[in-house]
Design a protein around this motif. Structure first.
Motif, PDB file in Angstrom:
ATOM      1  N   SER A 182      83.722  46.419  68.076  1.00  0.00           N
ATOM      2  CA  SER A 182      84.185  47.484  67.200  1.00  0.00           C
ATOM      3  C   SER A 182      85.537  47.988  67.685  1.00  0.00           C
ATOM      4  O   SER A 182      85.617  48.878  68.526  1.00  0.00           O
ATOM      5  N   VAL A 183      86.594  47.422  67.133  1.00  0.00           N
ATOM      6  CA  VAL A 183      87.953  47.778  67.529  1.00  0.00           C
ATOM      7  C   VAL A 183      88.616  48.521  66.365  1.00  0.00           C
ATOM      8  O   VAL A 183      88.761  47.960  65.276  1.00  0.00           O
ATOM      9  N   PRO A 184      89.014  49.782  66.573  1.00  0.00           N
ATOM     10  CA  PRO A 184      89.646  50.528  65.483  1.00  0.00           C
ATOM     11  C   PRO A 184      91.053  50.002  65.190  1.00  0.00           C
ATOM     12  O   PRO A 184      91.803  49.667  66.108  1.00  0.00           O
ATOM     13  N   ILE A 185      91.377  49.928  63.911  1.00  0.00           N
ATOM     14  CA  ILE A 185      92.714  49.483  63.500  1.00  0.00           C
ATOM     15  C   ILE A 185      93.159  50.309  62.296  1.00  0.00           C
ATOM     16  O   ILE A 185      92.352  50.646  61.423  1.00  0.00           O
ATOM     17  N   THR A 186      94.441  50.644  62.289  1.00  0.00           N
ATOM     18  CA  THR A 186      95.067  51.312  61.154  1.00  0.00           C
ATOM     19  C   THR A 186      96.308  50.511  60.778  1.00  0.00           C
ATOM     20  O   THR A 186      97.066  50.099  61.651  1.00  0.00           O
ATOM     21  N   VAL A 187      96.483  50.267  59.486  1.00  0.00           N
ATOM     22  CA  VAL A 187      97.718  49.656  58.993  1.00  0.00           C
ATOM     23  C   VAL A 187      98.389  50.680  58.088  1.00  0.00           C
ATOM     24  O   VAL A 187      97.733  51.342  57.288  1.00  0.00           O
ATOM     25  N   ASP A 188      99.684  50.807  58.243  1.00  0.00           N
ATOM     26  CA  ASP A 188     100.457  51.774  57.473  1.00  0.00           C
ATOM     27  C   ASP A 188     101.735  51.091  57.005  1.00  0.00           C
ATOM     28  O   ASP A 188     102.472  50.535  57.823  1.00  0.00           O
ATOM     29  N   VAL A 189     101.975  51.113  55.701  1.00  0.00           N
ATOM     30  CA  VAL A 189     103.154  50.473  55.132  1.00  0.00           C
ATOM     31  C   VAL A 189     104.057  51.542  54.535  1.00  0.00           C
ATOM     32  O   VAL A 189     103.611  52.383  53.742  1.00  0.00           O
ATOM     33  N   GLU A 190     105.324  51.492  54.918  1.00  0.00           N
ATOM     34  CA  GLU A 190     106.321  52.421  54.394  1.00  0.00           C
ATOM     35  C   GLU A 190     106.682  52.006  52.965  1.00  0.00           C
ATOM     36  O   GLU A 190     107.226  50.914  52.743  1.00  0.00           O
ATOM     37  N   SER A 191     106.329  52.851  51.997  1.00  0.00           N
ATOM     38  CA  SER A 191     106.594  52.529  50.597  1.00  0.00           C
ATOM     39  C   SER A 191     106.532  53.809  49.770  1.00  0.00           C
ATOM     40  O   SER A 191     105.688  54.671  50.021  1.00  0.00           O
ATOM     41  N   PRO A 192     107.396  53.921  48.738  1.00  0.00           N
ATOM     42  CA  PRO A 192     107.333  55.106  47.877  1.00  0.00           C
ATOM     43  C   PRO A 192     106.091  55.113  46.967  1.00  0.00           C
ATOM     44  O   PRO A 192     105.739  56.139  46.413  1.00  0.00           O
ATOM     45  N   MET A 193     105.425  53.972  46.821  1.00  0.00           N
ATOM     46  CA  MET A 193     104.232  53.824  45.982  1.00  0.00           C
ATOM     47  C   MET A 193     104.491  54.340  44.562  1.00  0.00           C
ATOM     48  O   MET A 193     103.722  55.100  43.996  1.00  0.00           O
ATOM     49  N   GLU A 194     105.594  53.866  43.991  1.00  0.00           N
ATOM     50  CA  GLU A 194     105.956  54.180  42.614  1.00  0.00           C
ATOM     51  C   GLU A 194     105.703  52.952  41.752  1.00  0.00           C
ATOM     52  O   GLU A 194     105.536  51.841  42.270  1.00  0.00           O
TER      53      GLU A 194
END
Length: 151
Positions: A66-78
């Motif tokens: 059980s390894v925690p992971i977060t992915v975050d992408v820089e985007s305006p999401m428009e």
């Protein structure tokens, strides 16, 4: 068949990994090929570039179950500029495809968190597919002390 220096070095590294792990060399090459195939299917053969995507994962996982992971992408999401999907692969797992997250402009932000299983010390790779067809990637190595996929 001529072998390039890069191919020779990759074959040597795969052989060394196989010797350390006690795996047949063919099994190590199969894992590398399956990882590359999975990435190529997702990207359609496009080369992902570094940037816009960040993986947050521990450098050392005491337990690979059980390894925690977060992915975050820089985007305006428009509507005309958003993240369509993020693929996560673990290149040392028996089945390298870990997760695929899908987004729409209505998602508001392109962030996902989960827990994954890692069989051994390996690279975790995330690739983001953008609405304009571009691909972005990040890669982190995670040292696993107790494997989570039967290891």
């Amino acid at each position: 068949m001529k072998m390039t220096k890069r191919q020779f070095m990759a074959a040597g590294a795969a052989s060394a990994v196989a010797a350390v792990l006690g795996l047949p060399i063919a099994e190590v090459h199969a894992l590398a090929n399956e990882t590359n195939d999975r990435i190529n299917r997702f990207t359609g053969g496009k080369k992902p570039v570094a940037g816009k995507l960040e993986i947050t994962i521990p450098e050392i996982a005491e337990n690979g179950n059980s390894v925690p992971i977060t992915v975050d992408v820089e985007s305006p999401m428009e509507a005309d500029n958003y993240v369509e999907a993020v693929l996560i692969v673990a290149d040392g797992n028996p089945l390298p495809g870990v997760a695929t997250f899908r987004f729409t402009p209505m998602s508001g932000e392109a962030t996902a968190m989960t827990r994954i299983r890692l069989a051994q010390t390996q690279n975790v790779i995330a690739i983001a597919k953008m609405s304009d067809g571009s691909m972005h990637m990040d890669k982190k190595q995670v040292k696993v002390t107790i494997g989570g996929c039967g290891g």
